[in-house]
Design an enzyme around this catalytic site. Structure first.
Site: not given
Ligand code: CO
Length: 224
Positions: A47, A99
């Protein structure tokens, strides 16, 4: 769906057609050389693809990704990428981009076993240990997880600064600048953690190399 992989090939030809429609010279221009100004060290997470999330084109970012965007000093793959980026491509900026919600960091935070992966996760656990007082002090588990992800990025920025050939570059000029960024899966936005460095000044003394003039490459000290 045994043939789902073919979607990727169909997608590729569609991408080529779209790209050529916008710029018929696109592939000619890129075919012979690359001049990326950035090296991206990111998480393997599907992602968080470097070029898509920064709206950058092929040719602009040299990329290395692994689980939890780690800079491990025995990882010859990563170090070869960094060496080439710094010494040959002369990238101006190295971005360590982690992230929130990182599965690698979450796994490292737990006491669960993950088989072979445990060896890699050990490096992330070491980051917890280095910051144990702060992290143990955060009662809310999801806040502690978020902070652990941030601290891991900051540690990897520092790990890059410890690399001797990066310190060599800083002897000669101001680049590369090393940055720590964090991406949010929730809204797609990247935040700069504002931990950028371009010198070894903030490192503990043991990690600071003498300048080349003072210390030509030497044999390891002999054991007497
Ligand atoms: Co991740």
């Amino acid at each position: 769906m045994p043939n789902q992989y073919k979607d990727l090939l169909t997608g590729n030809s569609r991408w080529v057609n779209n790209t050529l429609r916008h710029n018929p010279e696109f592939f000619h221009q890129l075919a012979t050389e690359q001049h990326p100004k950035f090296l991206w060290i990111g998480c393997s997470d599907s992602r968080v693809p470097a070029t898509e999330i920064t709206n950058a084109l092929p040719g602009s970012i040299f990329v290395q990704r692994n689980i939890a965007n780690m800079v491990v000093h025995t990882d010859s793959n990563l170090l070869s990428v960094v060496n080439y980026a710094v010494k040959v491509l002369k990238v101006k900026h190295i971005i360590v981009c982690g992230h929130y919600g990182c599965g690698g960091v979450k796994a490292a935070m737990s006491n669960d076993k993950f088989g072979f992966l445990d060896n890699w996760l050990m490096h992330i656990k070491d980051v917890y240990k280095m910051n144990q007082a702060e992290l143990d002090g955060i009662a809310d588990e999801s806040k502690r997880f978020d902070r652990y992800v941030e601290l891991n990025i900051i540690e990897q920025v520092s790990n890059l600064a410890k690399v001797s050939f990066i310190q060599e570059e800083w002897e000669e000029g101001e680049f590369p600048h090393i940055h720590g960024w964090i991406y949010s899966l929730e809204d797609g936005l990247i935040n700069d953690l504002n931990v950028s460095i371009n010198s070894n000044a903030g490192l503990e003394n043991i990690y600071k190399y003498k300048k080349n003039l003072e210390s030509p490459l030497q044999d390891l000290p002999a054991d007497k």
